[in-house]
Design an enzyme around this catalytic site. Sequence first.
Site, short mmCIF file in Angstrom:
data_model
loop_
_atom_site.label_atom_id
_atom_site.label_comp_id
_atom_site.label_asym_id
_atom_site.label_seq_id
_atom_site.Cartn_x
_atom_site.Cartn_y
_atom_site.Cartn_z
N ARG A 447 52.27 19.46 -41.56
CA ARG A 447 53.70 19.14 -41.59
C ARG A 447 54.20 18.88 -43.00
O ARG A 447 55.38 18.65 -43.19
CB ARG A 447 53.98 17.94 -40.69
CG ARG A 447 53.77 18.29 -39.25
CD ARG A 447 54.12 17.18 -38.29
NE ARG A 447 53.41 17.43 -37.05
CZ ARG A 447 52.48 16.64 -36.54
NH1 ARG A 447 52.19 15.52 -37.14
NH2 ARG A 447 51.87 16.95 -35.43
N VAL A 448 53.32 18.86 -43.97
CA VAL A 448 53.79 18.71 -45.34
C VAL A 448 54.17 20.07 -45.89
O VAL A 448 55.09 20.22 -46.69
CB VAL A 448 52.71 18.02 -46.20
CG1 VAL A 448 53.06 18.10 -47.66
CG2 VAL A 448 52.55 16.58 -45.77
#
Length: 585
Positions: A447-448
């Site tokens: 999710r980064v």
Amino acid sequence: MNNTKKATLRYAATAPTQEQINSIKAVLSKNLQNEEVEIEAILDPSVGGGFIVNCGNFEYDWSDQGRAKQLRAELNTAALGHGEVISGRIITMLKEKVEDFELSIKGREVGEVTWVGDGIANVDGIEHAFYGEIIEFEDGTKGMAQDIRDDHIGCILFGDDTGIRQGTRAVRTYKEAGVPVGEDFIGRVIDALGQPVDGKGDIKESGYRPVENPAPGIVDRQPVNEPMETGILSIDTMFPIGRGQRELIIGDRQTGKTSIALDTIINQKGKDVICIYVAIGQKASTVAKIIQILKKNGAMDYSIVVSSTASDPSPLQYIAPYSATALAEYFMYHGKDVLIVYDDLSKHAVAYRALSLLLERPPGREAYPGDVFYLHSRLLERSSKLSSDQGGGSITALPIIETLAGDVSAYIPTNVISITDGQIFLESDLFFEGMRPAVNVGLSVSRVGSSAQTRAMKKATGSIRIDLAQYREMAVFTQFSSDLDEVTKKQLTHGNVLMELLKQPLEHPLAMHEQVIILIAVTSGRIDHIPVRFVREYKEKLISHFNYNCQEICAEITKSGDLTEALRKSILDEIDEFNKTIEDY
Ligand code: ATP
Ligand code: MG
């Protein structure tokens, strides 16, 4: 109204004078909100010199031994003044180290053990202990108040419980748990309490840190912006991990979870990252093998192994990841980058469940106690990227979770998935098909995202993930059809080559520039003509060709971390040249 309190005074050598008794009475009644105190003097040879006064739950130790202890504690505190955290607030969980008591005139609360077993002791008589306080038992063993009830407190024990029995005295220390930390831990194997277990002698600590520490606040953090390269092509391209990120490695047993973590540690060589591997509830033989692998690859020089094996009592397994994180925080707050692997949190949850059930906490879903989510969230929240004001250090966490038959919707997996910044999902089917590392592209995510990638990687990756997804669909769809059109055939070949490229042997992490070169070669379709069975050989030859003959190109990618159009063109030209030399496939 009779408010008189009874106190006993034990002495060995000389009985106290009336004058002494009066002054003791004065001190006691002052501490007891001016209640009347009556003192009974008893001869007790075990006291040694001086005397000990007991009043209700409190004990005032004015014996020679007690005073010596106090003095020693003070000396210890003074010596630790330069340490990381002032030792006034914490106390180590170790038996023999600092015997630190706040005695003086204040006295200390004492209780009695009513039940002991499986690393848990129930103590009666201590009324004011706080959650997480260290309780010391008569034989020197330390425990931690973990459950505070109306009538007793439940302690988890950090040592052998054979010396503790019903009626053993337990004393409050008024301090929370801490572990020794310092630079000298690098390269060592320690247990959950920070004690060396590698037989290489004592470790000189430079301070102590509390085992449970609040996570950095929002203002103290900055977004993840620097890559933490794993050296594994399929992860670095599609699910890049950044420094300060928490990426879960999840999969069934024997799917290569530990291997991914180890390869990542091996890949940190020369990257100024300190790695901490925490073994929780693993077989001692597995841990020994892991240490062997790290040593063989020269990774122990910058790593620490924290080991709590399956034979350790559950309190030690429970505390291991927290003490390892305390160690990691020491480095993070000194501006260093740390990588920490928790292998694995499923076993950690099981250890916590065991001790919670022994403490008679009500079981919830899957018999885990109600706070099992908090157990992992407060651990993983401590991983972060600190702001530049705070020194810019980071802790990257790779927690590992074992699933049963690929069930990611079980209690612990869903919990940890929701706390982390993404997961790498490993699949047994892929693993047995020979696709190793067995990363499931559809269910894995970071999710980064690409802010954790260098610009070069970002530009080179292109549409690999979509290509792979398309290929997987197509492969299933066309499984039984014989006559395929040209476009489909091409897509299938490209997919096959891509899958083959993503296979990577153990302990062979790829450098960033090597990954960029492979990616450019495959996304431009320059490998598609190679038969699948030769792809691996081709990949190796291509990499060594670049490493030996095109050092300027490699150096430029590594140095700039970027991929200009000119650079891409020269790489492509070089690949074309290289392809001419291997016409014979
Ligand atoms: P466990 O559930 O027992 O902890 P695990 O999921 O951690 O297992 P590993 O111990 O990492 O799995 O790997 C299992 C086996 O698969 C090992 O024998 C390892 O050598 C092999 N293996 C893992 N990854 C690869 C790979 N990329 N290439 C070849 N073999 C691999
Ligand atoms: Mg494993």
